[in-house]
Design a protein around this motif. Structure first.
Motif, PDB file in Angstrom:
ATOM      1  N   GLN A  97       0.806  -1.281   0.131  1.00  0.00           N
ATOM      2  CA  GLN A  97       0.326   0.110  -0.016  1.00  0.00           C
ATOM      3  C   GLN A  97       0.785   1.351  -0.152  1.00  0.00           C
ATOM      4  O   GLN A  97       1.790   1.356   0.795  1.00  0.00           O
ATOM      5  N   LEU A  98       0.874   1.971  -0.967  1.00  0.00           N
ATOM      6  CA  LEU A  98       1.689   3.048  -1.121  1.00  0.00           C
ATOM      7  C   LEU A  98       0.713   4.461  -0.456  1.00  0.00           C
ATOM      8  O   LEU A  98      -0.398   4.583  -0.484  1.00  0.00           O
ATOM      9  N   GLY A  99       1.676   5.227   0.364  1.00  0.00           N
ATOM     10  CA  GLY A  99       1.010   6.226   1.038  1.00  0.00           C
ATOM     11  C   GLY A  99       0.670   7.406   0.108  1.00  0.00           C
ATOM     12  O   GLY A  99       1.234   7.579  -1.132  1.00  0.00           O
ATOM     13  N   ARG A 100      -0.412   8.135   0.352  1.00  0.00           N
ATOM     14  CA  ARG A 100      -0.880   9.222  -0.428  1.00  0.00           C
ATOM     15  C   ARG A 100       0.006  10.306  -0.452  1.00  0.00           C
ATOM     16  O   ARG A 100       0.337  10.773   0.673  1.00  0.00           O
ATOM     17  N   GLY A 101       0.438  10.760  -1.638  1.00  0.00           N
ATOM     18  CA  GLY A 101       1.402  11.848  -1.914  1.00  0.00           C
ATOM     19  C   GLY A 101       2.650  11.521  -1.448  1.00  0.00           C
ATOM     20  O   GLY A 101       3.578  12.394  -1.362  1.00  0.00           O
ATOM     21  N   LEU A 102       2.922  10.281  -1.041  1.00  0.00           N
ATOM     22  CA  LEU A 102       4.192   9.833  -0.479  1.00  0.00           C
ATOM     23  C   LEU A 102       4.416   8.520  -1.122  1.00  0.00           C
ATOM     24  O   LEU A 102       3.787   7.930  -1.594  1.00  0.00           O
ATOM     25  N   ASN A 103       5.994   8.307  -1.337  1.00  0.00           N
ATOM     26  CA  ASN A 103       6.546   6.976  -1.745  1.00  0.00           C
ATOM     27  C   ASN A 103       6.452   6.011  -0.794  1.00  0.00           C
ATOM     28  O   ASN A 103       7.483   4.998  -0.876  1.00  0.00           O
ATOM     29  N   SER A 104       5.938   6.262   0.611  1.00  0.00           N
ATOM     30  CA  SER A 104       6.178   5.113   1.664  1.00  0.00           C
ATOM     31  C   SER A 104       5.459   3.813   1.162  1.00  0.00           C
ATOM     32  O   SER A 104       4.285   3.836   0.342  1.00  0.00           O
ATOM     33  N   GLN A 105       5.969   2.753   1.455  1.00  0.00           N
ATOM     34  CA  GLN A 105       5.538   1.500   1.257  1.00  0.00           C
ATOM     35  C   GLN A 105       5.136   0.681   2.470  1.00  0.00           C
ATOM     36  O   GLN A 105       5.886   0.456   3.123  1.00  0.00           O
ATOM     37  N   GLU A 106       3.681   0.527   2.666  1.00  0.00           N
ATOM     38  CA  GLU A 106       3.371   0.040   3.807  1.00  0.00           C
ATOM     39  C   GLU A 106       3.230  -1.581   3.287  1.00  0.00           C
ATOM     40  O   GLU A 106       2.390  -2.012   2.227  1.00  0.00           O
ATOM     41  N   CYS A 107       3.747  -2.663   3.852  1.00  0.00           N
ATOM     42  CA  CYS A 107       4.064  -3.909   3.049  1.00  0.00           C
ATOM     43  C   CYS A 107       3.448  -4.986   4.152  1.00  0.00           C
ATOM     44  O   CYS A 107       4.046  -5.155   5.164  1.00  0.00           O
ATOM     45  N   ARG A 108       2.501  -5.869   3.675  1.00  0.00           N
ATOM     46  CA  ARG A 108       2.024  -6.881   4.404  1.00  0.00           C
ATOM     47  C   ARG A 108       2.497  -8.186   4.118  1.00  0.00           C
ATOM     48  O   ARG A 108       1.826  -8.529   2.400  1.00  0.00           O
ATOM     49  N   LEU A 109       2.830  -9.188   4.309  1.00  0.00           N
ATOM     50  CA  LEU A 109       3.379 -10.555   3.902  1.00  0.00           C
ATOM     51  C   LEU A 109       2.700 -11.527   4.201  1.00  0.00           C
ATOM     52  O   LEU A 109       2.143 -11.790   5.461  1.00  0.00           O
ATOM     53  N   ALA A 110       2.363 -12.620   3.509  1.00  0.00           N
ATOM     54  CA  ALA A 110       1.710 -13.994   3.721  1.00  0.00           C
ATOM     55  C   ALA A 110       2.271 -14.895   2.722  1.00  0.00           C
ATOM     56  O   ALA A 110       3.042 -14.667   1.618  1.00  0.00           O
ATOM     57  N   VAL A 111       2.450 -16.143   3.402  1.00  0.00           N
ATOM     58  CA  VAL A 111       2.927 -17.317   2.622  1.00  0.00           C
ATOM     59  C   VAL A 111       1.966 -18.338   2.602  1.00  0.00           C
ATOM     60  O   VAL A 111       0.954 -18.758   3.291  1.00  0.00           O
ATOM     61  N   PHE A 112       1.698 -18.952   0.959  1.00  0.00           N
ATOM     62  CA  PHE A 112       0.950 -19.835   0.599  1.00  0.00           C
ATOM     63  C   PHE A 112       1.352 -21.284   0.352  1.00  0.00           C
ATOM     64  O   PHE A 112       2.514 -21.122  -0.378  1.00  0.00           O
ATOM     65  N   ALA A 113       1.317 -22.319   1.095  1.00  0.00           N
ATOM     66  CA  ALA A 113       1.917 -23.589   0.614  1.00  0.00           C
ATOM     67  C   ALA A 113       0.728 -24.348   0.074  1.00  0.00           C
ATOM     68  O   ALA A 113      -0.283 -24.813   0.691  1.00  0.00           O
ATOM     69  N   ASP A 114       1.115 -24.994  -0.983  1.00  0.00           N
ATOM     70  CA  ASP A 114       0.002 -26.085  -1.492  1.00  0.00           C
ATOM     71  C   ASP A 114      -1.426 -25.007  -1.553  1.00  0.00           C
ATOM     72  O   ASP A 114      -2.554 -25.955  -1.378  1.00  0.00           O
ATOM     73  N   GLY A 115      -1.480 -23.853  -1.880  1.00  0.00           N
ATOM     74  CA  GLY A 115      -2.696 -23.216  -1.725  1.00  0.00           C
ATOM     75  C   GLY A 115      -3.182 -22.717  -0.530  1.00  0.00           C
ATOM     76  O   GLY A 115      -4.258 -22.151  -0.543  1.00  0.00           O
ATOM     77  N   GLU A 116      -2.736 -23.158   0.515  1.00  0.00           N
ATOM     78  CA  GLU A 116      -3.213 -22.906   1.778  1.00  0.00           C
ATOM     79  C   GLU A 116      -2.414 -21.745   2.301  1.00  0.00           C
ATOM     80  O   GLU A 116      -1.224 -21.867   2.441  1.00  0.00           O
ATOM     81  N   ARG A 117      -3.069 -20.775   2.983  1.00  0.00           N
ATOM     82  CA  ARG A 117      -2.197 -19.770   3.725  1.00  0.00           C
ATOM     83  C   ARG A 117      -1.710 -20.213   5.044  1.00  0.00           C
ATOM     84  O   ARG A 117      -2.267 -20.875   5.730  1.00  0.00           O
ATOM     85  N   GLN A 118      -0.491 -20.064   5.160  1.00  0.00           N
ATOM     86  CA  GLN A 118       0.359 -20.278   6.178  1.00  0.00           C
ATOM     87  C   GLN A 118       0.395 -19.450   7.365  1.00  0.00           C
ATOM     88  O   GLN A 118       1.330 -18.293   7.290  1.00  0.00           O
ATOM     89  N   GLY A 119      -0.717 -19.191   8.297  1.00  0.00           N
ATOM     90  CA  GLY A 119      -0.567 -18.193   9.191  1.00  0.00           C
ATOM     91  C   GLY A 119      -1.468 -16.695   8.591  1.00  0.00           C
ATOM     92  O   GLY A 119      -1.558 -16.759   7.309  1.00  0.00           O
ATOM     93  N   GLU A 120      -1.343 -15.795   9.422  1.00  0.00           N
ATOM     94  CA  GLU A 120      -1.927 -14.656   9.268  1.00  0.00           C
ATOM     95  C   GLU A 120      -1.015 -13.750   8.534  1.00  0.00           C
ATOM     96  O   GLU A 120       0.185 -13.710   8.787  1.00  0.00           O
ATOM     97  N   PRO A 121      -1.478 -12.841   7.725  1.00  0.00           N
ATOM     98  CA  PRO A 121      -0.421 -11.972   6.879  1.00  0.00           C
ATOM     99  C   PRO A 121       0.199 -10.891   8.189  1.00  0.00           C
ATOM    100  O   PRO A 121      -0.504 -10.748   9.140  1.00  0.00           O
ATOM    101  N   GLU A 122       1.362 -10.669   7.887  1.00  0.00           N
ATOM    102  CA  GLU A 122       2.087  -9.798   8.960  1.00  0.00           C
ATOM    103  C   GLU A 122       2.900  -8.808   8.293  1.00  0.00           C
ATOM    104  O   GLU A 122       3.278  -8.806   6.952  1.00  0.00           O
ATOM    105  N   MET A 123       2.852  -7.338   8.859  1.00  0.00           N
ATOM    106  CA  MET A 123       3.440  -6.334   8.466  1.00  0.00           C
ATOM    107  C   MET A 123       5.030  -6.557   8.574  1.00  0.00           C
ATOM    108  O   MET A 123       5.533  -7.042   9.620  1.00  0.00           O
TER     109      MET A 123
END
Length: 175
Positions: A97-123
């Protein structure tokens, strides 16, 4: 005092240079041109007021594609997109997610193995601090920075290195 256990995602990132790199990626005033492979006629995004000119989301998306990731647009009008890096049946999915009027990057990561999400997404900013704390390292100042892109060289290097880290996580993931 005992550090809390790392989540599986934080543990996977801790096996890379992610925690050290995160804080480096957040330094918009670093000489990124020295680390970039490309050259840019209009590299610096610094404005006369001391801020940074906002880049369109499409330029961020292009940088992640050039770095080797699959990229798709997120919500219309929200300056967001998704970066995917896969190794076999494991896919790292980074929502940016880019900040409005800014080039900041808010990044949330998730891992999927065999199509199944491995835990909740994390910042990513939270994961970087958790890894440092698990190693007994002091909190940096500020403790939760986000990359604010100050040049096209920085965008190139940060996107390339993030894609590399995601590839390492995908290749080393065990479900």
């Amino acid at each position: 005092m005992t550090s809390p256990a790392l989540s599986p995602l934080a543990g996977a990132l801790a096996r890379t240079d992610f925690a050290e790199s995160w804080y480096r990626w957040c330094d918009a005033r670093r000489d990124w041109a020295a680390e970039a492979t490309g050259t840019y006629d209009e590299d610096s995004l610094l404005t006369a007021s001391g801020g940074f000119a906002a880049l369109p989301a499409s330029e961020f998306m292009r940088a992640y594609r050039v770095a080797g990731a699959e990229v798709s647009r997120g919500s219309t009008g929200r300056r967001s997109f998704t970066v995917e890096v896969a190794a076999g049946d494991v896919v790292c999915v980074l929502t940016v997610q880019l900040g409005r009027g800014l080039n900041s990057q808010e990044c949330r990561l998730a891992v999927f193995a065999d199509g199944e999400r491995q835990g909740e997404p994390e910042m990513l900013h939270t994961l970087a601090l958790a890894i440092r704390r698990s190693r007994g390292e002091p909190d940096p100042e500020p403790p939760y920075p986000r990359p604010i892109i100050g040049s096209r060289s920085q965008l190139e290097v940060v996107s390339r290195e993030i894609v590399d880290v995601l590839g390492q996580v995908a290749r080393g993931w065990t479900s």
